[in-house]
Design a protein around this motif. Structure first.
Motif, PDB file in Angstrom:
ATOM      1  N   ILE A 225      12.747  -9.741   4.442  1.00  0.00           N
ATOM      2  CA  ILE A 225      11.777  -9.974   3.716  1.00  0.00           C
ATOM      3  C   ILE A 225      12.336  -8.107   2.606  1.00  0.00           C
ATOM      4  O   ILE A 225      13.015  -8.058   2.092  1.00  0.00           O
ATOM      5  N   ALA A 226      13.290  -7.409   4.373  1.00  0.00           N
ATOM      6  CA  ALA A 226      13.867  -5.899   3.407  1.00  0.00           C
ATOM      7  C   ALA A 226      14.738  -6.676   2.616  1.00  0.00           C
ATOM      8  O   ALA A 226      15.278  -6.135   1.368  1.00  0.00           O
ATOM      9  N   ALA A 227      16.653  -7.224   3.287  1.00  0.00           N
ATOM     10  CA  ALA A 227      16.457  -7.832   2.417  1.00  0.00           C
ATOM     11  C   ALA A 227      16.266  -8.561   1.121  1.00  0.00           C
ATOM     12  O   ALA A 227      17.107  -7.664   0.651  1.00  0.00           O
ATOM     13  N   LEU A 228      15.660  -9.352   1.129  1.00  0.00           N
ATOM     14  CA  LEU A 228      14.954  -9.206  -0.285  1.00  0.00           C
ATOM     15  C   LEU A 228      14.741  -8.067  -1.318  1.00  0.00           C
ATOM     16  O   LEU A 228      15.331  -7.711  -2.497  1.00  0.00           O
ATOM     17  N   PHE A 229      13.743  -7.243  -0.664  1.00  0.00           N
ATOM     18  CA  PHE A 229      13.412  -6.203  -1.718  1.00  0.00           C
ATOM     19  C   PHE A 229      15.024  -4.882  -1.601  1.00  0.00           C
ATOM     20  O   PHE A 229      14.594  -4.579  -2.907  1.00  0.00           O
ATOM     21  N   VAL A 230      15.667  -5.079  -0.756  1.00  0.00           N
ATOM     22  CA  VAL A 230      17.418  -4.072  -1.683  1.00  0.00           C
ATOM     23  C   VAL A 230      17.567  -4.558  -2.073  1.00  0.00           C
ATOM     24  O   VAL A 230      17.936  -3.704  -3.280  1.00  0.00           O
TER      25      VAL A 230
ATOM     26  N   ALA B 266      10.842   2.269  -5.375  1.00  0.00           N
ATOM     27  CA  ALA B 266      11.504   1.167  -4.716  1.00  0.00           C
ATOM     28  C   ALA B 266      12.718   1.470  -4.178  1.00  0.00           C
ATOM     29  O   ALA B 266      13.112   0.664  -3.220  1.00  0.00           O
ATOM     30  N   VAL B 267      12.800   3.042  -3.453  1.00  0.00           N
ATOM     31  CA  VAL B 267      13.246   3.374  -2.488  1.00  0.00           C
ATOM     32  C   VAL B 267      13.022   3.288  -1.032  1.00  0.00           C
ATOM     33  O   VAL B 267      13.208   2.791   0.092  1.00  0.00           O
ATOM     34  N   ILE B 268      11.513   3.365  -1.325  1.00  0.00           N
ATOM     35  CA  ILE B 268      11.173   3.597   0.031  1.00  0.00           C
ATOM     36  C   ILE B 268      10.576   2.199   0.906  1.00  0.00           C
ATOM     37  O   ILE B 268      10.395   1.603   1.782  1.00  0.00           O
ATOM     38  N   VAL B 269      10.965   1.309  -0.222  1.00  0.00           N
ATOM     39  CA  VAL B 269      10.252  -0.259  -0.353  1.00  0.00           C
ATOM     40  C   VAL B 269      10.674  -1.393   0.942  1.00  0.00           C
ATOM     41  O   VAL B 269      10.796  -1.167   2.556  1.00  0.00           O
ATOM     42  N   PRO B 270      12.088  -0.969   0.804  1.00  0.00           N
ATOM     43  CA  PRO B 270      13.661  -1.967   2.025  1.00  0.00           C
ATOM     44  C   PRO B 270      13.539  -0.621   3.133  1.00  0.00           C
ATOM     45  O   PRO B 270      13.245  -1.392   4.319  1.00  0.00           O
ATOM     46  N   VAL B 271      13.197   0.211   3.128  1.00  0.00           N
ATOM     47  CA  VAL B 271      13.242   0.754   3.785  1.00  0.00           C
ATOM     48  C   VAL B 271      11.749   0.149   5.164  1.00  0.00           C
ATOM     49  O   VAL B 271      12.004   0.505   6.537  1.00  0.00           O
ATOM     50  N   ALA B 272      11.574   0.802   4.863  1.00  0.00           N
ATOM     51  CA  ALA B 272       9.365   0.634   5.182  1.00  0.00           C
ATOM     52  C   ALA B 272       9.817  -0.553   5.835  1.00  0.00           C
ATOM     53  O   ALA B 272       9.625  -1.282   7.213  1.00  0.00           O
ATOM     54  N   LEU B 273      10.192  -2.040   4.957  1.00  0.00           N
ATOM     55  CA  LEU B 273      10.354  -3.283   5.842  1.00  0.00           C
ATOM     56  C   LEU B 273      11.041  -3.022   6.692  1.00  0.00           C
ATOM     57  O   LEU B 273      10.547  -4.103   7.907  1.00  0.00           O
TER      58      LEU B 273
ATOM     59  N   LEU C  66       0.759  -1.048   0.036  1.00  0.00           N
ATOM     60  CA  LEU C  66       0.068  -0.330  -0.190  1.00  0.00           C
ATOM     61  C   LEU C  66       0.768   1.013   0.117  1.00  0.00           C
ATOM     62  O   LEU C  66       0.630   1.866  -0.565  1.00  0.00           O
ATOM     63  N   ILE C  67       1.658   1.550   1.004  1.00  0.00           N
ATOM     64  CA  ILE C  67       2.980   2.100   1.034  1.00  0.00           C
ATOM     65  C   ILE C  67       3.680   2.348  -0.360  1.00  0.00           C
ATOM     66  O   ILE C  67       4.112   3.671  -0.694  1.00  0.00           O
TER      67      ILE C  67
END
Length: 195
Positions: free
Chosen positions: A161-166, A146-153, A122-123
């Motif tokens: 999951i954050a590492a995957l999205f990094v 794509a910059v915001i997502v790993p930080v939010a995770l 959603l973010i």
């Protein structure tokens, strides 16, 4: 990676490598979408055919293949969901039957995110919509999200999951390097422009 996770990665790859943009435009009699605009098989380039319905269907299906990979594999084990999601993302980017030349992965990225952490999806959606509304560049909107997502995770306490999205976000940036060059030069095509 243990051997038990390899089938999840392969399953995700096979699902992710279905080129919906190409299949839908051909079925609609619009030819090969790779011959217009950016030459990409994703929704943004499908939109350049002028067919908004096909572009929306491409976006939805490219996202759903990521979500489906995560949910199906996650039924067996949570760690399998992560690897299936990565596989779906890589499958979209590098489909074997298109000479490993696929899309840029944003819709599938979002689909994987929906399956693993829908709140952060959603973010992503809000950031993408705001940036797209303000600047009319799909690439800029996607890169910002794509910059915001790993930080939010990471903030929400999901480091795996954050590492995957990094990793996935880095790949998104690499796949968008030509878009970044055009954005800097002021020559990037805006959303809805026909190619």
């Amino acid at each position: 990676m243990t051997y038990s996770l390899i089938p999840a990665l392969v399953f995700g790859y096979l699902l992710g490598s279905i080129p919906f943009g190409l299949l839908l435009t051909r079925a609609a009699g619009l030819g090969d979408v790779r011959k217009i605009g950016s030459g990409n098989i994703g929704a943004t380039n499908v939109l350049r055919t002028g067919n908004k319905g096909l572009a929306a269907a491409t976006l939805l299906l490219d996202a759903l293949k990521g979500t489906a990979a995560v949910l199906i594999a996650g039924h067996f084990a949570p760690e399998m969901a992560i690897w299936a999601g990565l596989g779906a993302f890589l499958g979209h980017l590098f489909p074997a039957w298109l000479g490993f030349k696929g899309g840029k992965g944003v819709a599938t990225y979002l689909g994987v995110l929906i399956g693993l952490a829908w709140q952060v999806a959603l973010i992503f959606a809000v950031v993408w919509l705001v940036m797209a509304f303000l600047f009319r560049y799909s690439s800029l909107a996607a890169l910002t999200a794509a910059v915001i997502v790993p930080v939010a995770l990471y903030v929400l306490g999901t480091p795996q999951i954050a590492a995957l999205f990094v990793a996935m976000s880095v790949i998104v940036f690499i796949k968008h390097r030509e878009n970044i060059s055009r954005l800097l030069a002021g020559t990037e095509g805006k959303i809805g422009a026909k190619g």
